[in-house]
Every structure is written in structure tokens, then in C-alpha cells.
Scaffold this motif. Structure first.
Motif, PDB file in Angstrom:
ATOM      1  N   ASP A 167     -17.832 -19.758  -7.441  1.00 50.01           N
ATOM      2  CA  ASP A 167     -16.756 -19.043  -7.291  1.00 50.01           C
ATOM      3  C   ASP A 167     -15.981 -19.873  -6.185  1.00 50.01           C
ATOM      4  O   ASP A 167     -16.565 -20.205  -5.230  1.00 50.01           O
ATOM      5  CB  ASP A 167     -17.272 -17.702  -6.826  1.00 50.01           C
ATOM      6  N   ASP A 168     -14.898 -19.951  -6.366  1.00 49.65           N
ATOM      7  CA  ASP A 168     -14.116 -20.793  -5.703  1.00 49.65           C
ATOM      8  C   ASP A 168     -12.811 -20.083  -5.121  1.00 49.65           C
ATOM      9  O   ASP A 168     -11.717 -20.483  -4.720  1.00 49.65           O
ATOM     10  CB  ASP A 168     -13.354 -22.199  -6.201  1.00 49.65           C
ATOM     11  N   GLY A 169     -12.974 -18.696  -5.259  1.00 50.25           N
ATOM     12  CA  GLY A 169     -11.884 -17.690  -4.621  1.00 50.25           C
ATOM     13  C   GLY A 169     -11.596 -16.673  -5.553  1.00 50.25           C
ATOM     14  O   GLY A 169     -12.203 -16.718  -6.669  1.00 50.25           O
ATOM     15  N   ARG A 170     -10.635 -15.730  -5.240  1.00 49.38           N
ATOM     16  CA  ARG A 170     -10.418 -14.619  -6.185  1.00 49.38           C
ATOM     17  C   ARG A 170      -9.753 -14.955  -7.108  1.00 49.38           C
ATOM     18  O   ARG A 170      -9.012 -16.038  -7.344  1.00 49.38           O
ATOM     19  CB  ARG A 170      -9.720 -13.665  -5.172  1.00 49.38           C
ATOM     20  N   ASN A 171      -9.805 -14.487  -8.583  1.00 49.14           N
ATOM     21  CA  ASN A 171      -9.041 -14.445  -9.755  1.00 49.14           C
ATOM     22  C   ASN A 171      -8.678 -13.188  -9.933  1.00 49.14           C
ATOM     23  O   ASN A 171      -9.128 -12.445 -10.886  1.00 49.14           O
ATOM     24  CB  ASN A 171     -10.020 -15.013 -10.808  1.00 49.14           C
ATOM     25  N   ASP A 172      -7.557 -12.856  -9.314  1.00 53.10           N
ATOM     26  CA  ASP A 172      -6.799 -11.837  -9.827  1.00 53.10           C
ATOM     27  C   ASP A 172      -6.311 -11.593 -11.362  1.00 53.10           C
ATOM     28  O   ASP A 172      -6.256 -10.862 -12.101  1.00 53.10           O
ATOM     29  CB  ASP A 172      -5.595 -11.449  -8.879  1.00 53.10           C
ATOM     30  N   PHE A 173      -5.941 -13.002 -12.027  1.00 53.72           N
ATOM     31  CA  PHE A 173      -5.244 -12.945 -13.199  1.00 53.72           C
ATOM     32  C   PHE A 173      -6.500 -12.561 -14.335  1.00 53.72           C
ATOM     33  O   PHE A 173      -6.310 -11.610 -15.139  1.00 53.72           O
ATOM     34  CB  PHE A 173      -4.598 -14.469 -13.385  1.00 53.72           C
ATOM     35  N   TYR A 174      -7.624 -12.998 -14.041  1.00 53.25           N
ATOM     36  CA  TYR A 174      -8.723 -12.739 -14.850  1.00 53.25           C
ATOM     37  C   TYR A 174      -9.214 -11.157 -14.925  1.00 53.25           C
ATOM     38  O   TYR A 174      -9.092 -10.686 -16.129  1.00 53.25           O
ATOM     39  CB  TYR A 174      -9.979 -13.683 -14.597  1.00 53.25           C
ATOM     40  N   TYR A 175      -8.956 -10.749 -13.600  1.00 54.50           N
ATOM     41  CA  TYR A 175      -9.700  -9.236 -13.687  1.00 54.50           C
ATOM     42  C   TYR A 175      -8.315  -8.479 -14.252  1.00 54.50           C
ATOM     43  O   TYR A 175      -8.782  -7.438 -14.581  1.00 54.50           O
ATOM     44  CB  TYR A 175     -10.375  -9.093 -12.120  1.00 54.50           C
ATOM     45  N   PHE A 176      -7.340  -8.805 -13.840  1.00 61.25           N
ATOM     46  CA  PHE A 176      -6.226  -7.917 -14.471  1.00 61.25           C
ATOM     47  C   PHE A 176      -6.076  -8.025 -15.865  1.00 61.25           C
ATOM     48  O   PHE A 176      -5.936  -6.782 -16.388  1.00 61.25           O
ATOM     49  CB  PHE A 176      -4.676  -8.285 -13.705  1.00 61.25           C
ATOM     50  N   TRP A 177      -5.891  -8.992 -16.375  1.00 57.99           N
ATOM     51  CA  TRP A 177      -5.782  -9.031 -17.761  1.00 57.99           C
ATOM     52  C   TRP A 177      -7.066  -9.139 -18.876  1.00 57.99           C
ATOM     53  O   TRP A 177      -6.731  -8.861 -19.970  1.00 57.99           O
ATOM     54  CB  TRP A 177      -4.835 -10.465 -18.088  1.00 57.99           C
ATOM     55  N   ARG A 178      -8.292  -9.530 -18.312  1.00 59.06           N
ATOM     56  CA  ARG A 178      -9.156  -9.625 -19.261  1.00 59.06           C
ATOM     57  C   ARG A 178     -10.433  -8.735 -19.005  1.00 59.06           C
ATOM     58  O   ARG A 178     -11.710  -9.131 -19.650  1.00 59.06           O
ATOM     59  CB  ARG A 178      -9.887 -11.072 -19.278  1.00 59.06           C
ATOM     60  N   ASN A 179     -10.320  -7.826 -18.096  1.00 60.25           N
ATOM     61  CA  ASN A 179     -11.246  -7.006 -17.920  1.00 60.25           C
ATOM     62  C   ASN A 179     -11.026  -5.692 -17.957  1.00 60.25           C
ATOM     63  O   ASN A 179      -9.825  -5.038 -17.421  1.00 60.25           O
ATOM     64  CB  ASN A 179     -11.933  -7.154 -16.424  1.00 60.25           C
ATOM     65  N   VAL A 180     -11.958  -4.560 -18.218  1.00 53.88           N
ATOM     66  CA  VAL A 180     -11.607  -3.272 -18.177  1.00 53.88           C
ATOM     67  C   VAL A 180     -12.880  -2.523 -17.344  1.00 53.88           C
ATOM     68  O   VAL A 180     -13.948  -2.840 -17.854  1.00 53.88           O
ATOM     69  CB  VAL A 180     -11.344  -2.499 -19.461  1.00 53.88           C
ATOM     70  N   GLY A 181     -12.772  -1.723 -16.381  1.00 56.35           N
ATOM     71  CA  GLY A 181     -13.851  -1.427 -15.950  1.00 56.35           C
ATOM     72  C   GLY A 181     -14.715  -2.195 -15.071  1.00 56.35           C
ATOM     73  O   GLY A 181     -15.765  -1.687 -14.540  1.00 56.35           O
ATOM     74  N   ARG A 182     -14.241  -3.279 -14.831  1.00 53.83           N
ATOM     75  CA  ARG A 182     -14.803  -4.455 -14.060  1.00 53.83           C
ATOM     76  C   ARG A 182     -13.816  -4.916 -13.097  1.00 53.83           C
ATOM     77  O   ARG A 182     -12.825  -5.284 -13.433  1.00 53.83           O
ATOM     78  CB  ARG A 182     -15.591  -5.496 -14.726  1.00 53.83           C
ATOM     79  N   SER A 183     -14.297  -4.870 -11.820  1.00 52.80           N
ATOM     80  CA  SER A 183     -13.285  -5.359 -10.856  1.00 52.80           C
ATOM     81  C   SER A 183     -13.947  -6.408  -9.793  1.00 52.80           C
ATOM     82  O   SER A 183     -15.022  -6.177  -9.359  1.00 52.80           O
ATOM     83  CB  SER A 183     -12.664  -4.201 -10.072  1.00 52.80           C
ATOM     84  N   ARG A 184     -13.244  -7.290  -9.400  1.00 53.07           N
ATOM     85  CA  ARG A 184     -13.506  -8.171  -8.176  1.00 53.07           C
ATOM     86  C   ARG A 184     -12.623  -7.946  -6.961  1.00 53.07           C
ATOM     87  O   ARG A 184     -12.694  -8.824  -6.095  1.00 53.07           O
ATOM     88  CB  ARG A 184     -13.479  -9.656  -8.825  1.00 53.07           C
ATOM     89  N   LYS A 185     -12.259  -6.817  -6.791  1.00 48.84           N
ATOM     90  CA  LYS A 185     -11.449  -6.402  -5.739  1.00 48.84           C
ATOM     91  C   LYS A 185     -12.348  -6.535  -4.598  1.00 48.84           C
ATOM     92  O   LYS A 185     -13.380  -6.016  -4.457  1.00 48.84           O
ATOM     93  CB  LYS A 185     -10.928  -5.145  -5.694  1.00 48.84           C
ATOM     94  N   GLU A 186     -11.723  -7.028  -3.549  1.00 45.74           N
ATOM     95  CA  GLU A 186     -12.606  -7.154  -2.240  1.00 45.74           C
ATOM     96  C   GLU A 186     -13.136  -5.750  -1.924  1.00 45.74           C
ATOM     97  O   GLU A 186     -12.438  -4.825  -1.981  1.00 45.74           O
ATOM     98  CB  GLU A 186     -11.936  -8.139  -1.233  1.00 45.74           C
ATOM     99  N   SER A 187     -14.170  -5.565  -0.838  1.00 48.63           N
ATOM    100  CA  SER A 187     -14.700  -4.444  -0.348  1.00 48.63           C
ATOM    101  C   SER A 187     -13.699  -3.766   0.277  1.00 48.63           C
ATOM    102  O   SER A 187     -13.660  -2.524   0.375  1.00 48.63           O
ATOM    103  CB  SER A 187     -15.824  -4.499   0.367  1.00 48.63           C
ATOM    104  N   LEU A 188     -12.705  -4.482   0.878  1.00 54.97           N
ATOM    105  CA  LEU A 188     -11.558  -3.668   1.971  1.00 54.97           C
ATOM    106  C   LEU A 188     -10.548  -3.491   1.025  1.00 54.97           C
ATOM    107  O   LEU A 188      -9.337  -3.020   1.701  1.00 54.97           O
ATOM    108  CB  LEU A 188     -11.263  -4.802   3.199  1.00 54.97           C
ATOM    109  N   ASP A 189     -10.308  -3.766   0.015  1.00 52.39           N
ATOM    110  CA  ASP A 189      -9.272  -3.432  -0.965  1.00 52.39           C
ATOM    111  C   ASP A 189      -9.180  -1.792  -1.245  1.00 52.39           C
ATOM    112  O   ASP A 189     -10.095  -1.132  -1.156  1.00 52.39           O
ATOM    113  CB  ASP A 189      -9.116  -4.173  -2.345  1.00 52.39           C
ATOM    114  N   ARG A 190      -8.063  -1.350  -1.678  1.00 47.87           N
ATOM    115  CA  ARG A 190      -7.817   0.168  -1.834  1.00 47.87           C
ATOM    116  C   ARG A 190      -8.670   0.467  -3.110  1.00 47.87           C
ATOM    117  O   ARG A 190      -9.189   1.581  -3.479  1.00 47.87           O
ATOM    118  CB  ARG A 190      -6.478   0.805  -1.997  1.00 47.87           C
ATOM    119  N   GLY A 191      -8.590  -0.209  -4.272  1.00 46.73           N
ATOM    120  CA  GLY A 191      -9.068  -0.008  -5.779  1.00 46.73           C
ATOM    121  C   GLY A 191     -10.478  -0.582  -5.705  1.00 46.73           C
ATOM    122  O   GLY A 191     -11.029  -1.573  -5.090  1.00 46.73           O
ATOM    123  N   ARG A 192     -11.096   0.046  -6.690  1.00 41.55           N
ATOM    124  CA  ARG A 192     -12.604  -0.315  -7.018  1.00 41.55           C
ATOM    125  C   ARG A 192     -13.061  -0.610  -8.544  1.00 41.55           C
ATOM    126  O   ARG A 192     -13.846  -1.335  -8.821  1.00 41.55           O
ATOM    127  CB  ARG A 192     -13.617   0.518  -6.399  1.00 41.55           C
TER     128      ARG A 192
END
Length: 643
Positions: free
Chosen positions: A139-164
Motif C-alpha cells: 500500500d503506497d497511499g489511498r486509491n480513491d479511483f479504485y474504491y469509487f469505480w471498482r467496489n461496492v460495499g467496500r471502502s478504504r475511506k480513512e477512519s476520520l472521513d465522513r463515509g464508511r
């Protein structure tokens, strides 16, 4: 809008035009259609417009960078059929096959669309080729693109983000009659422009092939759809849908053929109702456009807009907005600090958390109709990790003309309804949680629609020590603090026992004690309502908390009916809990409910009702076996003795 930079290299050497890609299903695959949108069908969200606005603004606030307000632009527009066909031609046959249970728009007609853009954000960062967690690499950092487009019901949002939950983006497709959306992101880290789209249909057959429900608009590379990066294609996309993005990073979404309930007035109302707090505090600015109409909503324009509005429901929000604005100027004469409950035990509210001098000061102000602010600290204790102090602020004022009262929980700008939380009467209040650690704690307890804090949520229960009791402490704080500040009435209320009281101790409901603020452990667990004079003059009716149940004790006055009806129901978000009782919740005449009694006989037991024949002046009824995670409502009514 200037054209995207032309210096970026495409992801493929000779990039073809983007198209729609659906992959065939294998014979052994599980047959299941997407159902994620059901998580957003709550009583709190009145419409698809509410769900959409909450999701896109939440994501924008999470992606915000810098100190300037995050800006979100909504624009309703329309394009000719040939322009819409350029982006949807490959989608139509799949949509017709999958969505055959409801009418689709005619592709030959003028096409309506909705644009949603955010600015002051970082865009969708990460490797656009990634198709599995971390791509098999460290893991070399967050991948918003991957979790936005290629995942459903799975999130890598940071613990301090609003969504989960990783479910919110399904709202985007659900608000389109084609169940699809398109998105162009410009990234802050490298300035790259990426254009992609997604459809969320059902399993369907097109020709002789069965297809999976999810499809992508992009550049095919085998079964993987990559985003388009050709500057000319992206520039044309931006022109076709009149996007505002210039050089700023962020995300621009286009929802083709939005459902009919998405209109300008509803968009404006949803933004104000659900995000008035970040608007007032200058953390958010919103623009809603349609044709020549352009409405700007920010900390400077909000008051003027509401004063000019002819929407009574929107205008009614203004007193709450004034309370939020007052917070910035609240002086020491109006504020107090609650002592933090001990961190090594379940937090409980007690009036000793507020020193006498501060309590007297706040009571005088509150009783005079002036605003007050109470700051509180509660320990947030991860099961693995360091204990953190979580901070919150409660703002309140009396509203004698509004007996039911009104209030909002606001977690990092998002209003959370918490409809099952017991609310103080005759008060207007705001509980504001901007502290990152307490917000993360509460976010872990939220349902996917972010409308309720749930103490039994599996994502929450095992993640924290003392999690449920800490959540109960926070959720009950408005009622407990305001109850402590409310002075007893100087005159007797003839309808006193028509009110609903929460009792967690041995305090009886009598004329002398019923109007005192009810505090103490477990004050939310059970509520009792009864008619005046149920047990006669001098009679006493008490409700005592039990584990997974309640105990009702009483002493009859002279010359009163010796038969009583007791009705039980779980509390509900809205409406009458007794009318909304469902036998699947429980039946008093079936296990696991167990009844124990003394001084009465059970004349009738059925569903959620008991009829008691009182044989002694002092009696007791105990009922256990209910869901310990749900609140109970108990109603006692006198019955005439049978002839």
C-alpha cells in the motif's frame, strides 16, 4: 472552461474511443441483482434528491483540501439526441434488456441531464489500472479511483472521513432512469484527467449472452475497462455538458436522464436542510443552476435567500441557522464545560458533571429564553489503540411555543436524524461534533444512509471498548442537559401524565415528581404514558428498568377500577408505536417473553396487550425477553370492571 492539458500520456499507446463494456456471466456464478439502493430508502430521506445531495456533498467535504470552502455545483440541463447518443449508444440495448420492468426514455428525444461538480477537492487519486485490493503491491497511499469505480460495499475511506460503507455512490446510478452515470476527475497530485462511467443494472440477456449487472464506460483492455485519457475526448465531454472545471482538481459527474423528482427546487431544499451547518460556518458553498436561473448558497447569501423564499418549510429552518451562527460569538457568560465522565467505566450523565455555579448561570439564561452552549468531553476507546478525548458542543434555547421541540445532531457537517433518540421538549438545540476522533466513532455507528447511530452495528460493536454505552451517553446528552436546565413549572399541569416520561431509576410518576427532569442511568430504555387518574387520587405508578425488559409497580387509590390494560411496543422513528406494532417484533404470549406478576392476575394476554385484574392495593408486573437494543413504550389504561 479551458481544455484539459494536452501533455498527459494516454493509458494505452493508441487510445480508442471510450465505449460501454459489459462482461458475460459464467455458468457457475451466483445470480444476484444489486440491492444497495435499499439501504437509502429510509423514512428520514424524503426523496432520491435528499439521498443524492447528502452523498455528493459528503464525498466533496471528505475530499476537501486547503482552508477555502468546498464548492459543489448542481446544474440541470438538456442536450440533443445525437450528443446523448455519443455517450450512451452502447448502453441502450443492455438497459432495455435489464430494465424491462419500467419505461425508459426515448433515445430519439431531447435528453435531460444533471451535472454535479466539486471544487477545492483532490479528485480521485490512485492507480486507474488497479483491479484488486492494493493491486497485489504494498500500500503506497489511498486509491480513491479504485474504491469509487471498482467496489461496492467496500471502502478504504480513512477512519476520520465522513463515509464508511462504500455504498453511497450507488445513489448516483439510482437517480438516473438509465441507472448510469459518467464522471471526469482531475487529480491534484499529478494533474491527470480521467473519464469513465458506470451502469448498475440487473443480470440480463442481450442476444444469446447473459451479462453481469455492472457495466463500464471506458477504454476496453480485455475484461477491464480503463478510463479515457485522450484530451480531445475529455474536452468534448466538458463542452457537451457545459462543465465548469478549468484547471482546478476535483470530480465532475453527469447523470443522464435524472428521475423526475430531481428538480431545481428540491435540490436547493435538500442542500439547505441537510447541510445548513457547513454553509453557515463557511466550510461549504453550493450553486444550483437551471437555464438562466443560478442560485448561490453560502454563509453570506443564505439569509437573504431564505427571507425571499416562499417555501414555508425552508423558512422554518432559519431559527436553527441563527442558533448555529450565534455559536461563533458565544461568550463566557453563555457557556459552560461538563466534566468528563471517568474513562475507565461506562459514561453516565449526572448533574454533578456540571458545577453548581455554572448550572445556576445556565439555568438563569435558559429560563430567560437566552441561548446557552455546553461543551463536553467523552473518552473514545478503540479496542486496539490509544484512548482519545472526543469533544462536542450542545447549543440550545427555549421555545415555549413549540412543545415538541426541534433539534439536530451534526457530525462534521452532516445532519444525522437519530429518530429513535428521545428529544427534549420546548427546546431548539444543535449538537455539533467536529472533533475528528468522536466523529470517527459516531461514523462507525452509522447506517449506510448516515441517518442513524446504531449501537448494535457490527462495524461498530467490536471496534470500541464501552462503545454502546458511550454512544448512549452522546445521543442522550441533549435531553439530559436540557432536562437539567428546565425549571419545574410553578403550577400543576392537569394533563401532566399525558406526557411521556423516561425512567431509569425508582422515581415514581406522581404530580409532585413528574415534571422534574428525568436523569439517571438508562433514561432512554423505557417510556411510560398513562391517562390522568389511572390509579386514582394518591395512586402511584412506577416504571423500573430491567435487563431486556421492564417492571411496572403500582399502588391503587380508593374507588378506582380494579382492571388495567397494559400495551407494549418498540419505539419507532415516526408515528404511533402502538399502531405500528408488528407481531414479528414480539408477542407477550410467546417465548422469549416471560411475565412475572404479584398482586394481579392476568385476565388476558395477546400480542402486545395485557389485561390485569388487580387483587391487591400494591401490585407488580415484570416482563423480560425483549430486544435489549431497542427502546420500549408502555401504556397503562384503566378498564371498567365487567358486570
Amino acid at each position: 472552461m479551458t481544455d484539459p492539458r494536452s501533455t498527459q500520456a494516454p493509458l494505452t499507446p493508441r487510445e480508442p474511443s471510450p465505449t460501454w463494456l459489459f462482461t458475460p456471466m459464467g455458468r457457475g456464478e451466483l445470480n444476484i441483482d444489486p440491492f444497495e439502493r435499499e439501504f437509502f430508502a429510509t423514512e428520514v430521506l424524503d426523496s432520491a434528491c435528499d439521498a443524492l445531495v447528502r452523498e455528493v456533498i459528503q464525498n466533496a467535504l471528505d475530499a476537501g483540501v486547503g482552508d477555502d470552502p468546498v464548492k459543489v455545483r448542481f446544474r440541470l440541463g438538456g442536450r440533443d439526441a445525437s450528443t446523448m447518443r455519443r455517450y450512451l449508444e452502447g448502453l441502450w440495448p443492455h438497459a432495455r434488456a435489464a430494465l424491462d420492468d419500467h419505461p425508459l426514455p426515448d433515445p430519439a428525444d431531447h435528453g435531460r441531464y444533471l451535472v454535479v461538480e466539486d471544487f477545492g477537492t483532490r479528485g480521485l487519486e490512485g492507480d486507474p489500472r488497479q483491479y484488486e485490493d492494493d493491486g497485489g503491491r504494498p500500500d503506497d497511499g489511498r486509491n480513491d479511483f479504485y474504491y469509487f469505480w471498482r467496489n461496492v460495499g467496500r471502502s478504504r475511506k480513512e477512519s476520520l472521513d465522513r463515509g464508511r460503507w462504500g455504498l453511497g455512490k450507488t445513489v448516483l446510478a439510482a437517480t438516473s432512469e438509465l441507472q448510469a452515470f459518467l464522471g471526469w476527475t482531475r487529480r491534484r497530485s499529478d494533474g491527470r484527467d480521467l473519464l469513465m462511467g458506470q451502469a448498475v443494472l440487473k443480470i440480463h440477456r442481450h442476444g444469446d449472452v447473459r451479462y453481469r449487472p455492472y457495466g463500464y464506460f471506458g477504454v476496453p483492455e480485455g475484461e477491464l475497462a480503463l478510463p479515457a485519457t485522450d484530451p480531445r475526448a475529455i474536452a468534448r465531454f466538458a463542452r457537451d455538458f457545459e462543465l465548469d472545471r478549468d484547471h482546478e482538481p476535483g470530480l465532475s459527474l453527469v447523470i443522464p436522464y435524472p428521475v423526475a423528482e430531481i428538480d431545481r427546487d428540491r435540490l436547493i431544499a435538500s442542500v439547505i436542510r441537510h447541510y445548513f451547518h457547513p454553509l453557515v460556518t463557511g466550510k461549504l458553498a453550493a450553486i444550483v443552476e437551471e437555464g438562466a436561473h443560478r442560485i448561490q448558497l453560502n454563509c453570506e447569501s443564505l439569509e437573504g435567500f431564505l427571507r425571499r423564499s416562499d417555501d414555508d418549510a425552508l423558512r422554518a429552518i432559519w431559527p436553527m441557522i441563527e442558533l448555529a451562527r450565534w455559536h461563533a460569538s458565544a461568550g463566557p457568560e453563555a457557556t459552560a464545560e461538563l466534566k468528563a465522565p471517568p474513562a475507565d467505566q461506562a459514561p453516565r450523565f449526572d448533574e454533578r458533571l456540571l458545577n453548581r455555579r455554572a448550572l445556576a448561570k445556565l439555568r438563569r439564561r435558559y429560563d430567560a429564553g437566552q441561548r446557552i452552549a455546553v461543551h463536553a468531553t467523552v473518552a473514545v476507546q478503540p479496542a486496539a489503540g490509544q484512548v482519545r478525548d472526543g469533544r462536542l458542543t450542545l447549543l440550545a434555547e427555549r421555545t415555549d411555543g413549540n412543545r415538541a421541540g426541534e433539534g439536530h445532531f451534526v457530525r462534521q457537517g452532516i445532519t444525522v436524524a437519530n429518530g429513535n433518540a428521545r428529544r427534549p421538549r420546548n427546546a431548539r438545540w444543535l449538537m455539533i461534533i467536529d472533533d475528528a476522533h468522536l466523529s470517527a466513532f459516531l461514523g462507525d455507528a452509522e447506517n449506510p444512509a448516515h441517518t442513524e447511530w446504531q449501537r448494535s452495528s457490527p462495524k461498530f460493536k467490536e471496534k470500541y471498548r464501552l462503545g454502546p454505552s458511550t454512544l448512549d451517553f452522546v445521543r442522550a446528552l441533549p435531553r439530559n442537559v436540557i432536562g437539567l436546565l428546565s425549571r419545574p413549572s410553578s403550577s400543576r399541569d392537569p394533563d401532566l401524565l399525558r406526557s411521556i416520561f423516561s425512567l431509569g431509576d425508582d422515581t415514581p410518576i406522581t404530580a409532585a415528581t413528574a415534571d422534574r427532569p428525568q436523569t439517571g442511568p438508562g433514561a432512554e430504555l423505557t417510556t411510560l404514558e398513562s391517562e390522568p387518574g389511572t390509579l386514582g387520587e394518591g395512586g402511584v405508578l412506577k416504571l423500573l428498568r430491567q435487563i431486556a425488559g421492564f417492571k411496572l409497580t403500582g399502588t391503587l387509590g380508593p374507588e378506582v377500577p380494579r382492571r388495567l390494560r397494559v400495551r407494549v411496543a418498540y419505539e419507532v422513528l415516526r408515528g404511533n408505536p402502538f399502531k405500528r406494532y408488528d407481531p414479528l417484533d414480539f408477542r407477550l404470549d410467546q417465548k422469549p417473553i416471560a411475565l412475572h406478576h404479584a398482586g394481579v392476575t392476568l385476565a388476558r394476554v395477546a400480542a402486545n396487550e395485557l389485561e390485569l385484574a388487580v387483587t391487591d392495593e400494591t401490585f407488580e408486573l415484570k416482563a423480560v425477553g425483549f430486544d435489549a437494543n431497542r427502546d420500549l413504550r408502555i401504556k397503562v389504561e384503566p378498564l371498567e370492571d365487567p358486570a
